[in-house]
Design an enzyme around this catalytic site. Structure first.
Site, PDB file in Angstrom:
ATOM      1  N   THR A  13      22.436 -56.895  33.594  1.00  0.00           N
ATOM      2  CA  THR A  13      23.161 -56.290  34.718  1.00  0.00           C
ATOM      3  C   THR A  13      24.277 -55.359  34.250  1.00  0.00           C
ATOM      4  OG1 THR A  13      22.696 -58.340  35.873  1.00  0.00           O
ATOM      5  CG2 THR A  13      24.337 -56.909  36.858  1.00  0.00           C
ATOM      6  N   ARG A  49      12.434 -53.755  29.043  1.00  0.00           N
ATOM      7  CA  ARG A  49      13.604 -53.419  29.871  1.00  0.00           C
ATOM      8  C   ARG A  49      14.447 -52.337  29.171  1.00  0.00           C
ATOM      9  NH1 ARG A  49      17.662 -58.234  31.621  1.00  0.00           N
ATOM     10  NH2 ARG A  49      18.135 -58.389  29.415  1.00  0.00           N
ATOM     11  N   ILE A 136      38.375 -55.032  37.876  1.00  0.00           N
ATOM     12  CA  ILE A 136      39.828 -54.898  38.059  1.00  0.00           C
ATOM     13  C   ILE A 136      40.485 -54.703  36.684  1.00  0.00           C
ATOM     14  CG2 ILE A 136      41.933 -56.011  38.924  1.00  0.00           C
ATOM     15  CD1 ILE A 136      40.178 -57.816  40.674  1.00  0.00           C
ATOM     16  N   GLY A 187      21.874 -64.145  44.771  1.00  0.00           N
ATOM     17  CA  GLY A 187      22.078 -63.690  43.391  1.00  0.00           C
ATOM     18  C   GLY A 187      23.530 -63.739  42.947  1.00  0.00           C
ATOM     19  N   ASP A 201      34.308 -70.926  34.355  1.00  0.00           N
ATOM     20  CA  ASP A 201      34.400 -69.466  34.225  1.00  0.00           C
ATOM     21  C   ASP A 201      35.833 -69.003  34.517  1.00  0.00           C
ATOM     22  OD1 ASP A 201      33.076 -66.693  34.235  1.00  0.00           O
ATOM     23  OD2 ASP A 201      33.980 -66.766  36.230  1.00  0.00           O
ATOM     24  N   LYS A 205      38.863 -67.187  31.980  1.00  0.00           N
ATOM     25  CA  LYS A 205      39.617 -65.964  32.313  1.00  0.00           C
ATOM     26  C   LYS A 205      41.124 -66.226  32.326  1.00  0.00           C
ATOM     27  CE  LYS A 205      35.659 -64.306  34.974  1.00  0.00           C
ATOM     28  NZ  LYS A 205      34.991 -64.397  36.282  1.00  0.00           N
TER      29      LYS A 205
END
Ligand code: HSE
Length: 437
Positions: A13, A49, A136, A187, A201, A205
């Site tokens: 992605t 890909r 951001i 998704g 996660d 961060k």
């Protein structure tokens, strides 16, 4: 000047988005960077890909080592994820004198100290804007824009998946499991959503932001982490009745005893701007002593938003490529030999306010018993709410909000309340942050 040559590791992605945006905005980006930035190589285990993306002249390989070893490559962009092959390739790229751009928060939160030291020894840059809050530019803001400030705290909605789940639970009154399934279908959540919903996660961060804000090493092992899986619609509703919204926050604060570093569902006053950040969007409030509170909002994930951050790093590195390493911005903002050993304080010592939901038998004296325990633990109550029992039940929920207290005091109070015969089940506890000073 010759173009700066990029080797892309991974074209999922974010890698795909990086390729597309670099190509689409090539001219504009070159005018900013002062040189063209071109993708020279792509490595992906999915060769098909990679080939379908690559224009003619771009070398495609299934072996990332071919990229990290290629003397023509100036910057290696690692978008593979994980902590094994990604780490190996990053260290190999550094050893070969290449700058690195990565979106790999898990890797940096766990192994950042080793990776930054290796980069420093080789005089190369490791840039990671895309690792925190997608598009951001929060790393740039913390490291450069706010550099005059003594930062006091950061609080952020830094996981879009869990924010989407909480928004949907509140808006539509749906249970957690149902919204999670919907997030997976859309998704937003991974097939294995553990990192998102268990707060891991977000913990990666906030670990990185804490290090940059306070000039401490990255220390993922010290973060207190609690996810959103135990939250019920009932708690979301009661919080609303009391003027609060529940958000999964990453929080880091400088306090007298050290640094607080934690991720957990948090009640925040509904009137704060950040309380109104809905769906998959991210937002971070940073409080600095000079600037006051500042708010950063935007897409925390996704192909092109995250590519925007990857490319910002590519431009930065292109501009600084020929600069003396000593004159570059240090990866954690503070000079590496001036990082401090201020401790991350244990959760027991953290001071905050609390929301307690206590299931009790509805009979005389129950409230008195509970409030006596709370008073004996030196905890002051700020609001108390008893919900009506349904016709068939003799049990009611008591909702209590407290003023500031230390976590170990609330834990002691909860243990004593749970031991009361009139209390049924576990006390459900959430933390409150007013985010006002
Ligand atoms: N899975 C993350 C989120 C994005 O839901 O915000 C990548 O860190």
């Amino acid at each position: 000047m010759n173009p700066i040559q990029i080797g892309l590791l991974g074209v999922g992605t974010v890698g795909g988005g990086t390729y597309t945006v670099l190509k689409r905005n090539r001219e504009e980006i070159a005018r900013r960077a002062g040189r063209e930035i071109v993708i020279k190589m792509i490595a992906d285990t999915n060769l098909e890909r990679a080939r379908s993306l690559a224009d003619s002249g771009v070398i495609v390989t299934g072996d990332g080592h071919e990229v990290t070893k290629n003397p023509d490559i100036d910057i290696v962009v690692e978008l593979i994820g994980g902590q094994t092959i990604a780490k190996e390739l990053i260290l190999e790229a550094i050893a070969n004198g290449k700058h690195v751009v990565t979106a790999n928060k898990a890797l940096l939160a766990n192994h950042g100290t080793e990776i930054f030291a290796a980069a420093r020894a080789k005089g190369v840059i490791v840039a990671f804007e895309a690792a925190v809050a997608g598009g951001i530019p929060i790393i740039k803001a913390l490291r450069e824009g706010l550099t005059a400030n003594r930062i006091t705290w950061i609080a952020g909605i830094i996981n879009g998946t869990s924010n989407f789940i909480l928004s949907e639970m509140r808006d539509k009154g749906l249970p957690f499991d149902q919204v999670l399934a919907q997030a997976q279908k859309l998704g937003y959540a991974e097939a294995d959503p553990t990192y998102d919903i268990e707060g891991i996660d977000a913990a990666h961060k906030i670990t990185l932001m804490s290090a940059i804000a306070f000039g401490i090493p990255v220390q993922f092992s010290k973060v207190y982490v609690e996810g959103i899986t135990k939250l019920t619609g009932e708690d979301i509703r009661y919080a609303e009745e009391l003027g609060y919204r529940i958000k999964l926050l990453g929080i880091t604060k400088r306090v007298e005893k050290g640094i607080e570093l934690r991720v957990h569902p948090t009640l925040i006053p509904m009137k704060r701007l950040i309380a109104n950040v809905e769906g998959v969007m991210n937002a971070i409030v940073v409080k600095g002593d000079a600037v006051g509170a500042t708010l950063y909002y935007g897409a925390g994930a996704g192909s092109e938003p995250t590519a925007s951050s990857v490319i910002a790093d590519l431009v930065d590195i292109t501009r600084l490529h020929t600069a003396d390493p000593k004159h570059r911005v240090p990866p954690l903002s503070f000079q590496p030999d001036l990082l401090s050993d201020t401790p991350v304080i244990p959760m027991d010592e953290v001071e905050t306010s609390y929301y307690l939901r206590i299931q009790v038998v509805d009979k005389p004296g129950v409230m008195a018993e509970i409030t006596r325990i709370v008073a004996e633990q030196n905890i002051s109550i700020s609001a108390l709410l008893q919900k009506e029992a349904s016709d068939e039940s003799d049990q009611v929920s008591v909702i209590m909000l407290t003023h500031l207290t230390v976590e170990k005091n609330i834990n002691a109070a909860i243990a004593r309340i749970e031991a009361l015969p009139v209390v049924t089940g576990k006390v459900f506890r959430l933390r409150i942050e007013e985010l006002n000073n």
